[in-house]
Design a protein around this motif. Structure first.
Motif, mmCIF file in Angstrom:
data_model
loop_
_atom_site.group_PDB
_atom_site.id
_atom_site.type_symbol
_atom_site.label_atom_id
_atom_site.label_comp_id
_atom_site.label_asym_id
_atom_site.label_seq_id
_atom_site.Cartn_x
_atom_site.Cartn_y
_atom_site.Cartn_z
ATOM 1 N N GLY A 155 -8.283 3.982 4.488
ATOM 2 C CA GLY A 155 -9.105 5.313 4.853
ATOM 3 C C GLY A 155 -8.544 6.507 4.331
ATOM 4 N N ASN A 156 -7.459 6.342 3.482
ATOM 5 C CA ASN A 156 -6.630 7.353 2.962
ATOM 6 C C ASN A 156 -6.284 7.106 1.555
ATOM 7 O OD1 ASN A 156 -6.355 9.292 5.415
ATOM 8 N ND2 ASN A 156 -5.204 7.527 5.999
ATOM 9 N N THR A 157 -5.903 8.253 0.742
ATOM 10 C CA THR A 157 -5.988 8.171 -0.450
ATOM 11 C C THR A 157 -4.485 7.111 -0.700
ATOM 12 O OG1 THR A 157 -6.579 10.036 -1.360
ATOM 13 C CG2 THR A 157 -4.944 9.316 -2.630
ATOM 14 N N THR A 158 -4.672 6.059 -1.311
ATOM 15 C CA THR A 158 -3.729 4.881 -1.378
ATOM 16 C C THR A 158 -3.865 4.106 -2.803
ATOM 17 O OG1 THR A 158 -4.080 4.658 0.876
ATOM 18 C CG2 THR A 158 -2.993 2.757 -0.451
ATOM 19 N N THR A 159 -2.609 3.778 -3.172
ATOM 20 C CA THR A 159 -2.635 2.654 -4.142
ATOM 21 C C THR A 159 -2.182 1.276 -3.666
ATOM 22 O OG1 THR A 159 -1.969 4.192 -5.914
ATOM 23 C CG2 THR A 159 -1.342 2.081 -6.567
ATOM 24 N N VAL A 160 -3.233 0.396 -4.059
ATOM 25 C CA VAL A 160 -2.921 -0.954 -3.550
ATOM 26 C C VAL A 160 -2.491 -1.831 -4.801
ATOM 27 C CG1 VAL A 160 -4.106 -3.242 -2.639
ATOM 28 C CG2 VAL A 160 -4.704 -0.972 -1.763
ATOM 29 N N LYS A 161 -1.156 -2.431 -4.440
ATOM 30 C CA LYS A 161 -0.803 -3.225 -5.739
ATOM 31 C C LYS A 161 -0.500 -4.610 -5.202
ATOM 32 C CE LYS A 161 2.087 0.096 -7.771
ATOM 33 N NZ LYS A 161 3.461 0.699 -8.347
ATOM 34 N N ALA A 162 -0.693 -5.807 -6.225
ATOM 35 C CA ALA A 162 -0.873 -7.120 -5.513
ATOM 36 C C ALA A 162 -0.201 -8.049 -6.769
ATOM 37 C CB ALA A 162 -2.137 -7.672 -5.475
ATOM 38 N N ALA A 198 -5.916 2.210 -7.487
ATOM 39 C CA ALA A 198 -5.709 3.691 -6.725
ATOM 40 C C ALA A 198 -6.703 4.060 -6.342
ATOM 41 C CB ALA A 198 -5.175 4.527 -7.953
ATOM 42 N N TYR A 199 -7.041 4.350 -5.000
ATOM 43 C CA TYR A 199 -8.188 4.736 -4.368
ATOM 44 C C TYR A 199 -7.938 6.171 -3.992
ATOM 45 C CZ TYR A 199 -9.185 -0.156 -4.121
ATOM 46 O OH TYR A 199 -9.655 -1.515 -4.484
ATOM 47 N N THR A 200 -8.806 7.228 -4.145
ATOM 48 C CA THR A 200 -8.714 8.307 -4.117
ATOM 49 C C THR A 200 -9.956 8.426 -2.747
ATOM 50 O OG1 THR A 200 -7.859 9.399 -5.905
ATOM 51 C CG2 THR A 200 -8.940 11.026 -4.427
ATOM 52 N N ILE A 201 -9.634 8.831 -1.360
ATOM 53 C CA ILE A 201 -10.367 8.813 -0.264
ATOM 54 C C ILE A 201 -10.767 10.520 -0.020
ATOM 55 C CG2 ILE A 201 -10.955 8.177 1.779
ATOM 56 C CD1 ILE A 201 -10.805 6.001 -0.093
ATOM 57 N N LEU A 202 -11.969 11.016 -0.207
ATOM 58 C CA LEU A 202 -12.275 12.539 0.002
ATOM 59 C C LEU A 202 -12.994 12.515 1.187
ATOM 60 C CD1 LEU A 202 -13.047 13.580 -3.862
ATOM 61 C CD2 LEU A 202 -10.803 13.556 -2.516
ATOM 62 N N THR A 203 -12.867 13.671 1.935
ATOM 63 C CA THR A 203 -13.491 13.964 2.886
ATOM 64 C C THR A 203 -14.339 15.161 2.559
ATOM 65 O OG1 THR A 203 -12.030 13.105 4.687
ATOM 66 C CG2 THR A 203 -13.675 14.824 5.448
ATOM 67 N N PRO A 204 -15.833 15.097 2.206
ATOM 68 C CA PRO A 204 -16.504 16.183 1.916
ATOM 69 C C PRO A 204 -16.721 17.120 2.886
ATOM 70 C CG PRO A 204 -17.765 14.201 2.155
ATOM 71 C CD PRO A 204 -16.504 13.813 2.397
ATOM 72 N N GLU A 205 -16.997 18.418 2.148
ATOM 73 C CA GLU A 205 -17.365 19.586 3.141
ATOM 74 C C GLU A 205 -18.910 19.582 2.906
ATOM 75 O OE1 GLU A 205 -15.504 23.101 2.148
ATOM 76 O OE2 GLU A 205 -13.484 22.490 1.809
ATOM 77 N N THR A 223 0.978 -1.184 -0.024
ATOM 78 C CA THR A 223 0.126 -0.131 -0.066
ATOM 79 C C THR A 223 0.777 1.148 0.020
ATOM 80 O OG1 THR A 223 -0.255 -0.196 2.304
ATOM 81 C CG2 THR A 223 -2.020 -1.162 1.161
ATOM 82 N N ASN A 224 2.274 1.101 -0.260
ATOM 83 C CA ASN A 224 3.140 2.055 -0.205
ATOM 84 C C ASN A 224 3.302 2.553 -1.590
ATOM 85 O OD1 ASN A 224 4.734 0.189 -0.805
ATOM 86 N ND2 ASN A 224 6.151 0.351 0.819
ATOM 87 N N GLY A 225 3.027 2.035 -2.634
ATOM 88 C CA GLY A 225 3.319 2.508 -4.023
ATOM 89 C C GLY A 225 4.582 1.607 -4.665
ATOM 90 N N SER A 226 5.038 0.811 -3.701
ATOM 91 C CA SER A 226 5.964 -0.050 -4.220
ATOM 92 C C SER A 226 5.489 -1.500 -5.137
ATOM 93 C CB SER A 226 7.028 -0.420 -3.433
ATOM 94 O OG SER A 226 6.231 -1.179 -2.131
ATOM 95 N N ASP A 227 6.169 -2.142 -5.915
ATOM 96 C CA ASP A 227 5.797 -3.277 -6.520
ATOM 97 C C ASP A 227 5.715 -4.464 -5.396
ATOM 98 O OD1 ASP A 227 4.801 -2.042 -8.698
ATOM 99 O OD2 ASP A 227 6.853 -2.825 -9.820
ATOM 100 N N PRO A 228 4.826 -5.154 -5.370
ATOM 101 C CA PRO A 228 5.043 -6.085 -4.237
ATOM 102 C C PRO A 228 5.744 -7.591 -4.706
ATOM 103 C CG PRO A 228 3.001 -6.178 -5.304
ATOM 104 C CD PRO A 228 3.606 -5.295 -5.862
ATOM 105 N N THR A 229 6.547 -8.210 -3.790
ATOM 106 C CA THR A 229 7.181 -9.259 -3.703
ATOM 107 C C THR A 229 6.664 -10.464 -2.847
ATOM 108 O OG1 THR A 229 8.791 -8.953 -2.278
ATOM 109 C CG2 THR A 229 9.173 -8.061 -4.501
ATOM 110 N N THR A 230 7.181 -11.427 -2.895
ATOM 111 C CA THR A 230 6.976 -12.561 -2.011
ATOM 112 C C THR A 230 7.207 -12.228 -0.769
ATOM 113 O OG1 THR A 230 8.825 -13.955 -2.670
ATOM 114 C CG2 THR A 230 6.736 -14.456 -3.784
#
Length: 509
Positions: A75-82, A97-104, A56-63
């Motif tokens: 809960g925050n803007t994050t890119t999940v790679k698998a 890539a998930y963009t999590i917004l907190t609306p006004e 979830t830190n933007g790096s490519d996953p390994t085993t």
């Protein structure tokens, strides 16, 4: 190679993943996108025995990365790679890539319109739908008018009350505010009456943007896409809100109901234009539902006047139009109407003849949801009025006796001894006996000799029922009103499967 077993395969999305290793790549859900709340992420792999690793830190996953064992929350803007891995082999990397917004919170359309582009907002007030077509939803509240663009997951009509709590992102298009990335829209909570503002074509501009307007006695050139009002003023027209260019004729005067929209071509000037919703001919010479007898069978007709529903059921739709004509539309029009619903001109189909009277049959076009609702009152009638002049009329007969009831057919006799035929076409709980008041539609039958008859519509009070089985215990045709809740199981079109408080399941059609 992909081979379809039929001519069409309809899908929202087709994802094809090819991996050199032969391992299926993982599937991350939900889909990448913008969300207004934390999302729970699941990762699956179709290769049996494969393990899944993710980051979830933007790096490519390994085993050596975190192994997926259970859903987790972002809960925050994050890119999940698998990746998936098995026997020393590993799949290609997939990501979401998930963009999590907190609306006004905003209290109305004016407050939302004042926000900077890119601001996520959540409406704490209700708004009212004016018009919806595809991804375009025009709305209003007490502070102004607006355009919501995207898939809101709901269908609204003129006057629909849209509950508070929906969210989106403020953007600008055509130099006007636009809500995108729509989220949290609920079904209408009721309806209200919204009337158009009567304007001239030279008033089409910024001050009227997104307003619901009426231009009286105007002409439209569908090729040039220009409207000219009664005073000679002109405004551009764009057919994007349901009314098609082929539904208007050049040189014909119309009342035109429309939305004022805007767009800005690349390297061009800002243009404000009319987006017609419906038209009504003003010369009285358009084709009405009552004019069908003037045309040969199998003629395709499109009608120029709004229609008011008198009755809809059992594939029969009886209407009265704005030209004063009455008629029968037979078949599935793709909509469900109630008595008093009004749907706009532009509907059509094939003229045919049945029982000595014209009717509109398939193929149909142009039938849309009702744009308003009016009170419909039946005409006073006697059995003598079951005739050609009253075909398709909605009538009420007083102090009549139903006799000779057989196979849903019967004889009606009034106090003066006048008689006519009747037929229980609409599945009402009709029986032999005396009726102080009997409403119905005048219909017809007969391949050679036309017989006119009353098709009763009985407004009987519903019987309170606490379960589906109690409903089943009622007589056929009798109405039941549930005093306990029903839970939806599945819905597709007109088919809704439900379960009651006792666990009994049934189909609502």
């Amino acid at each position: 190679m992909f081979t379809a077993t039929s001519n069409q395969v309809r899908a929202t999305k087709v994802i094809v993943t090819i991996s050199e290793s032969g391992l299926a790549s993982p599937v991350i859900k939900p889909a990448a996108g913008t969300y207004f709340n934390p999302v729970q992420v699941t990762i699956t792999c179709s290769t049996q025995g494969a393990k899944v690793y993710y980051t979830t830190n933007g790096s490519d996953p390994t085993t050596a990365s975190t192994q997926y064992t259970a859903p987790f929350t972002v809960g925050n803007t994050t890119t999940v790679k698998a990746i998936s891995a098995l026997d020393g082999e590993q799949s290609d990397v997939v990501s979401a890539a998930y963009t999590i917004l907190t609306p006004e919170n905003v209290t109305n359309i004016a407050a939302y319109s004042a926000k900077d582009d890119g601001t996520a907002v959540k409406f704490t007030n209700t708004v009212y739908a004016i018009a919806q077509n595809g991804k375009y939803l025009y709305v209003k509240d007490n502070s102004g008018f607006g355009l919501f663009y995207g898939d809101c997951g709901q269908t609204y009509t003129l006057g629909s009350i849209i509950p508070a709590g929906f969210a989106g992102v403020k953007t600008t298009y055509g130099e006007e505010p636009e809500l995108t990335t729509l989220n949290g829209f609920q079904a209408e909570s009721g309806t209200t009456t919204i009337e158009p503002e009567t304007i001239l074509a030279n008033q089409v501009g910024h001050n009227m943007w997104a307003h619901y307007v009426l231009l009286e006695n105007a002409t439209i050139d569908p090729d040039a896409k220009v409207l000219t009002d009664a005073n000679g003023n002109t405004a551009p027209v764009y057919f994007s809100m349901g009314l098609a260019a082929n539904q208007v004729q050049a040189g014909i005067p119309y009342d035109v109901w429309a939305i004022v929209g805007s767009y800005k071509p690349n390297n061009g000037d800002l243009v404000y234009q009319l987006l017609p919703l419906k038209v009504q001919r003003k010369d009285g010479q358009g084709v009405g539902i009552g004019d069908m007898a003037d045309y040969e069978d199998n003629t395709m007709l499109v009608f120029d006047f709004d229609a008011t529903v008198l009755y809809h059921g059992n594939s029969r739709l009886f209407v009265k139009d704005g030209k004063g004509g009455y008629g029968l539309i037979y078949g599935n029009v793709g909509q469900t109407y109630k008595k008093g619903d009004v749907f706009p001109a532009g509907y059509g189909g094939k003229k045919t003849t049945y029982g000595g009277e014209p009717e509109l049959a398939t193929p149909f076009s142009g039938f849309v949801a009702a744009t308003k609702h009016v009170n419909v009152v039946p005409e006073d009638a006697t059995p003598l009025d079951a005739n050609h002049e009253h075909f398709a009329h909605y009538v009420v007969m007083y102090n009549v006796t139903v006799s000779e009831y057989s196979n849903n057919g019967f004889t009606l006799t009034d106090a003066s001894g006048n008689t006519c035929k009747g037929y229980n076409q609409f599945g009402q709980n009709l029986h032999e006996g005396f009726y102080e008041r009997l409403e119905g539609i005048i219909g017809s039958y007969g391949a050679t000799n036309t017989v006119y008859q009353l098709l009763p519509i009985i407004e009987e009070p519903a019987v309170p029922v606490a379960s589906i089985n109690e409903l089943y215990d009622l007589n056929s045709g009798q109405k039941g009103s549930f005093t306990t809740q029903l839970t939806a199981i599945y819905q597709n079109g007109v088919r809704l499967y439900v379960q009651d408080v006792e666990g009994t399941q049934t189909l609502v059609y």
